[in-house]
Design an enzyme around this catalytic site. Sequence first.
Site, PDB file in Angstrom:
ATOM      1  N   CYS A 114      -2.704 -46.144  33.949  1.00 56.66           N
ATOM      2  CA  CYS A 114      -1.269 -46.103  33.062  1.00 56.66           C
ATOM      3  C   CYS A 114      -1.649 -46.406  31.836  1.00 56.66           C
ATOM      4  CB  CYS A 114      -0.314 -46.583  34.026  1.00 56.66           C
ATOM      5  SG  CYS A 114       1.280 -45.902  33.616  1.00 56.66           S
ATOM      6  N   HIS A 226      -0.594 -45.038  39.385  1.00 55.77           N
ATOM      7  CA  HIS A 226      -1.006 -46.413  39.851  1.00 55.77           C
ATOM      8  C   HIS A 226      -1.618 -46.486  41.202  1.00 55.77           C
ATOM      9  CE1 HIS A 226       1.247 -48.987  36.504  1.00 55.77           C
ATOM     10  NE2 HIS A 226       1.621 -47.600  36.634  1.00 55.77           N
ATOM     11  N   GLU A 228      -3.169 -49.132  42.521  1.00 58.19           N
ATOM     12  CA  GLU A 228      -2.975 -50.406  43.132  1.00 58.19           C
ATOM     13  C   GLU A 228      -1.720 -50.759  43.758  1.00 58.19           C
ATOM     14  OE1 GLU A 228      -2.556 -49.602  40.118  1.00 58.19           O
ATOM     15  OE2 GLU A 228      -0.702 -50.545  39.301  1.00 58.19           O
TER      16      GLU A 228
END
Length: 319
Positions: A114, A226, A228
Amino acid sequence: MCESGCTMPIIGILSQETISLESRNLPKGLYRSYIAASYVKFVESAGARVVPIWIGRDREYYRQVVKKTNGILFPGGATWFHEEKGYGEAGGFIYEMAVEENKAGKHFPLLGICLGMELMLYLEAKRDQQLQSDCDSFRVSLPLHFVEGYQKSKLFSNASDDIIDILSTKDVTLNSHRFCITPEKFTEYSLHESFQCLSTNTDLNGLVFISSYESIKYPFYGLQFHPEKNAFEFVASQAGYVNHSKEAVAVTQYFANFFVDQARENKNSFSSVDEEDRNLIYNYNPLFYSLLGGNMQQIYVFNEEENRKEINIEKEENI
Ligand SMILES: *[C@@H]1O[C@H](CO)[C@@H](O)[C@H](O)[C@H]1NC(C)=O
Ligand SMILES: *[C@@H]1O[C@H](CO)[C@@H](O)[C@H](O)[C@H]1NC(C)=O
């Protein structure tokens, strides 16, 4: 340690200034920087350990960090790249040194997620803010639109058919950004000479933006989304946006394994177990931030006092 390739890599994760959290109930003035715990879990899940990297240090500190870790992650977040002694400045030093390492024949990987993905392109575009476009792609999970040639990329060539199928057909890549880089700007700033765009997406207004890329020469990778969060972000404000399905979690695992494997090719190490211990994230405890009303479940927060214990302290005292 890592003489013949590292089975126990250590990843540096760049911290960032807390300005964007002060409006979200993080006590003012107490903490200088933070790292969202989801990034720590992300790299740990693939067999790596984490060293937090401080902002606002001198060039020599970042040189030490790049010499001692096996790869660095630039996380997402919200700040301006030109903040004095901030994330952008630290990222600039690290980027420059990571390029040097790779030019010297060492494999030193970087992963930008990001904001971190935008940072690498910004640095490569001679720090021109005009590179970024306003983008309306906030809290939305999307499938990737792969672009021609992605199968031959480092990032995706070893992905299983299942992962490619999930990535290209399911809503599994969480976008949460107000800025983005369009293919037009990518070309205008000659970034296509150094980076290959691997996928694009479209924002809510129909604007096409680059959602993943890799460096042509170096092991540098960028993801606008993202990975994660699918496995590690459960904050209520993002419930319904972050996808926690089995397939979405497989996507988290794919990118974590990929990046940590890249770090295993690097041979750097700390000079002793003691030095390693002093620098690892294990010296800090995460804060249950969403209980305070924060926009992330857990974050690591740091202040100057605590930061003194770590890396090349001997060196700093000598200066
Ligand atoms: C892909 O897998 C092969 C075989 O395991 C390996 O040699 C190669 O390094 C991998 N490529 C990347 C970019 O990870
Ligand atoms: C989450 O991913 C699954 C596929 O694993 C998909 O069917 C579903 O629509 C996605 N949900 C959201 C909220 O994006």
